[in-house]
Design an enzyme around this catalytic site. Structure first.
Site, PDB file in Angstrom:
ATOM      1  CB  ALA A 168      18.856  48.094  68.246  1.00  0.00           C
TER       2      ALA A 168
ATOM      3  CD  GLN B 181      24.300  44.294  63.762  1.00  0.00           C
ATOM      4  OE1 GLN B 181      25.296  44.110  64.539  1.00  0.00           O
ATOM      5  NE2 GLN B 181      24.153  43.463  62.574  1.00  0.00           N
ATOM      6  CB  SER B 182      21.529  44.928  70.828  1.00  0.00           C
ATOM      7  OG  SER B 182      22.064  45.124  72.135  1.00  0.00           O
ATOM      8  CG  ASN B 183      27.655  47.098  70.361  1.00  0.00           C
ATOM      9  OD1 ASN B 183      27.891  46.542  69.295  1.00  0.00           O
ATOM     10  ND2 ASN B 183      27.341  48.418  70.046  1.00  0.00           N
TER      11      ASN B 183
ATOM     12  CB  ALA C 234      22.011  41.606  72.408  1.00  0.00           C
TER      13      ALA C 234
END
Ligand code: PLP
Length: 347
Positions: A83, A85-87, A89
């Site tokens: 997503a 705000q992917s942590n 990523a």
């Protein structure tokens, strides 16, 4: 007995290539002010927000195994998705930077937010700081297919791409949480702590699946509960169970996974993935102000909301010690600056 099982599991895990990325073991700390305030079991926090790697979080443990596999395959470029705000990523971009690999991130717009901070601050800022290229896809896009298309074009350019699935959730990544189960059980034994239950936020399912497989291998009777952040209960539990079985098989210890060991409570998702709820807001503020701890709006904050509400409802009655696994994510707070209704300067 317990310690010899931990040793056997260490040996089983040592057969898999691993790169060192994390600050491990992470601390296990009491949350006394919160415990007192809630009046239930004694609460502890397993600090996987302190794993290191671009401000930490649960993806570090998975990436130790995933990046080693990428290196083994001769990869020079990492592809993953998540997503906005992917942590996952963000932590993947940091791991790739550390290992000298290029990194391409595909971000799915699951919330439809047009807020500049949501789209460019927090994790998205860090993705770019770590040198990754990011591109956006609409909500509902087949992200696995998009990653394949990207991998194909990188191959054409002479690169060696390696695809990491969303959340790093496959049997390779889940080994990181098999190892966490071992670490926690060993740590508790070392201080004479009897853990009754372990609670955490569950999303793409690798964390819970690894813990289920690890606790099964240890024959531990710790009651594990995932608090869902996206899927409904039946789907979430099925995902966790499937991956736990595949992880146990990959680990090769011959451990059977008991379906009844997979529990997800998905009543704290609210309107949807990444969308704030009143319970999350209250929980994040409460922990910031009673324990000085930072949690995040998408995962650990909703997980905490579930923990607190279930303590109030008596779910843990009769238990003495409950551990919350802090999976990290506070970098996402900067993508949600208006969510908490904070007063600004009072003077
Ligand atoms: C990814 C993530 C989770 C969920 O872990 P899964 O293995 O995807 O289920 C929980 N908390 C945070 C902060 C995360 O980034």
């Amino acid at each position: 007995m317990t310690l010899s099982k931990c040793k056997d599991l260490s040996i089983a895990l040592a057969r898999f290539p691993k790169v060192r990325l994390g600050h491990l073991p992470t601390p296990l700390e009491p949350m006394d002010r919160l415990s007192e305030m809630l009046g239930g079991p004694r609460l502890w926090v397993k600090r996987d927000d302190c794993t290191g790697l671009s401000s930490g979080g649960n993806k570090t443990r998975k990436l130790e195994f995933l990046m080693a596999d990428a290196q083994k395959q001769g990869a020079d470029t990492i592809i993953t998705q998540g997503a906005t705000q992917s942590n996952h990523a963000r932590q993947t971009t940091a791991a790739a930077a550390k290992l000298g690999m290029a990194c391409h991130i595909l971000l799915e717009d699951r919330t439809g937010s047009n807020e500049p901070d949501y789209n460019l601050n927090g994790n998205v800022l860090l993705d770019q700081l770590h040198g990754a290229s990011i591109s956006k896809r609409g909500g509902g896009t087949d992200m696995n297919a998009e990653m394949e298309v990207l991998a194909e074009s990188l191959l054409q350019d002479g690169k060696v791409p390696y695809i990491i699935p969303g959340g790093g959730s496959n049997p390779i990544g889940a080994l990181g949480y098999v190892n966490c189960a071992r670490e926690l059980v060993e740590q508790a034994a070392g201080i004479g702590l009897n853990i009754d239950a372990l609670v955490h936020a569950t999303g793409s399912s690798g964390t819970q699946a690894g813990l289920v497989a690890g606790l099964a291998a240890l024959q531990s009777d710790i009651h594990l509960l995932g608090i869902g952040v996206r899927a409904p209960q039946e789907k979430q539990e099925q995902m966790v169970f499937d991956l736990a079985e595949r992880t146990a098989q990959y680990l090769g210890t011959g451990v059977q996974i008991d379906r009844s060991a997979v529990r997800a409570n998905c009543n704290y998702v609210g309107p949807g993935y990444g969308l704030p709820t009143d319970g999350m807001i209250e929980a994040v503020k409460l922990l910031a102000q009673t324990e000085g701890l930072l949690f995040d709006p998408v995962y650990s904050g909703k997980g905490l909301d579930g923990l607190i509400d279930q303590i109030r409802k008596g779910y843990f009655d009769g238990m003495d010690n409950v551990v919350f696994l802090h999976t990290g994510g506070s970098a996402a707070l900067f993508g949600y600056p208006d969510t908490f209704g904070l007063p600004g300067y009072t003077d």
